[in-house]
Design an enzyme around this catalytic site. Structure first.
Site, short mmCIF file in Angstrom:
data_model
loop_
_atom_site.label_atom_id
_atom_site.label_comp_id
_atom_site.label_asym_id
_atom_site.label_seq_id
_atom_site.Cartn_x
_atom_site.Cartn_y
_atom_site.Cartn_z
CG ASN A 65 -0.45 -0.23 2.51
OD1 ASN A 65 0.60 -0.84 2.66
ND2 ASN A 65 -1.13 0.24 3.53
CD GLU A 67 -1.62 4.77 4.16
OE1 GLU A 67 -1.20 5.64 4.95
OE2 GLU A 67 -2.24 3.76 4.52
CB CYS A 76 -5.11 -1.48 -1.86
SG CYS A 76 -6.42 -0.60 -1.04
CD GLU A 78 -5.36 -6.07 -1.47
OE1 GLU A 78 -4.72 -5.00 -1.33
OE2 GLU A 78 -6.21 -6.45 -0.65
CB CYS A 109 -10.76 -2.36 0.07
SG CYS A 109 -10.01 -1.69 -1.42
CB CYS A 112 -8.41 -4.50 -3.95
SG CYS A 112 -7.22 -3.24 -3.48
N1 THU Z 1 -5.30 -1.55 2.25
C1 THU Z 1 -4.75 -2.41 1.34
O1 THU Z 1 -3.58 -2.25 0.96
N2 THU Z 1 -5.50 -3.43 0.87
C2 THU Z 1 -6.81 -3.61 1.19
O2 THU Z 1 -7.47 -4.44 0.61
C3 THU Z 1 -7.43 -2.82 2.25
C4 THU Z 1 -6.67 -1.65 2.71
C5 THU Z 1 -4.52 -0.42 2.74
C6 THU Z 1 -4.98 0.91 2.22
C7 THU Z 1 -4.51 1.85 3.29
O3 THU Z 1 -3.18 2.19 3.01
C8 THU Z 1 -4.56 1.00 4.57
O4 THU Z 1 -4.59 -0.36 4.14
C9 THU Z 1 -5.76 1.28 5.46
O5 THU Z 1 -6.94 1.10 4.78
#
Ligand code: THU
Length: 292
Positions: A65, A67, A76, A78, A109, A112
């Site tokens: 991930n 940000e 994310c 994925e 999420c 993704c």
């Molecule tokens: N996140 C992912 O990398 N994959 C997911 O499927 C759910 C959330 C990350 C996004 C963000 O950087 C952190 O987790 C909190 O949501």
């Protein structure tokens, strides 16, 4: 909240390839932490995708991930791994391992899920559930299923609900969809903290950048939030096929998830027939506030 997806499988019972994929997903999550890419959430996530190209060659691609100072551009793990794979022509996903360093930390999420399903429904998904790297094994096709209910003809609905359906369908023409050419309307019924109920409407609003577009459901839900109506009562949305798979974009289901998971979702088809579904059905084992 909802029951977890897939079958619990011990790390030792995974194939050697799958074990390696899980190890690499841990490594990718470590990158997110090490390079402070999850500086907002402090929630490192890693993904490893084993994918094949047209010549049958298979290779592993990693993502973590990443940000941003603003939240929406956060990518994310994925989706990062998907991008790495497809740019090299590895578009047939065989297996996907996902690790949230804070375990148990949730499942992919809605955004993704939407991106994963674009590349097929039969990839094996290994979601790590504990520090021992035991997983839940499911498939990408299970992430955004169809609604199970039978379509109800509009004439069988109560007069009030018939009016709501007509209002919803009439709204479609206000969509701004020059690129997708998919008009879409949504009504979101919600209560405020004093128990007052209101209906919020939204239409799809395309953007030349595609990614900057807004879907009708999100527009309606965000309008409710803005007005202080945060208790979801019902989401109604026009869809191409109320009994088809993935009737609502994963992104919109993810937005609805933030309002809780209980409100029914009405899928209204071209002929105004309606299937009454739920978030639990359309976004099983969802990533939500308690995953963090
Ligand atoms: N996140 C992912 O990398 N994959 C997911 O499927 C759910 C959330 C990350 C996004 C963000 O950087 C952190 O987790 C909190 O949501």
């Amino acid at each position: 909240m909802s029951k977890p997806l897939g079958i619990f499988t011990e790390f030792n019972d995974l194939s050697a390839t799958e074990q390696e994929l899980v190890r690499l997903a841990w490594k990718a999550a470590e990158s997110s932490a090490l390079h402070q890419l999850c500086f907002q959430s402090k929630f490192p996530v890693g993904a490893a995708i084993l994918a094949a190209n047209d010549t049958g060659c298979a290779k592993v691609f990693l993502g973590c991930n990443v940000e941003n100072d603003f939240f929406p551009p956060a990518i994310c793990a994925e989706r990062g791994a998907v991008m790495a794979a497809v740019v090299e022509g590895y578009t047939r996903f065989l297996s996907i391992a996902v690790v949230c360093q804070k375990v148990p930390g949730g499942s992919p999420c809605g955004l993704c899920r939407q991106v994963l399903r674009q590349f097929g429904l039969d990839a094996v998904l290994l979601s790590v559930v504990d520090q021992e790297s035991n997983v839940r094994r499911s498939t990408s096709g299970e992430l955004l299923p169809a609604a199970s209910g039978a379509p109800l003809s509009c004439s069988t609905l109560s007069p009030c609900d018939q009016r709501m359906v007509r209002r919803l369908v009439a709204l479609k023409s206000r969509s701004h969809v020059p690129y997708s050419r998919k008009p879409r309307a949504a009504l979101f019924i919600a209560d405020n903290a004093r128990g007052k109920q209101a209906v919020f409407s939204g239409v799809s609003d395309d953007n030349a950048s595609f990614g900057g577009s807004a879907l009708a459901e999100s527009v309606a839900m965000r309008a409710a939030r803005t007005a202080g109506y945060s208790k979801a009562v019902r989401l109604m949305v026009t869809v191409e096929d109320p009994v088809g798979i993935n009737p609502i974009a994963g992104e919109c289901l993810q937005v609805l998830r933030e309002f809780g998971a209980e409100a029914p979702v009405w899928l209204v088809g071209q002929d105004s027939s309606t299937v009454i579904s739920s978030l639990e059905e359309l976004l099983p084992d969802s990533f939500g506030p308690e995953s963090l």
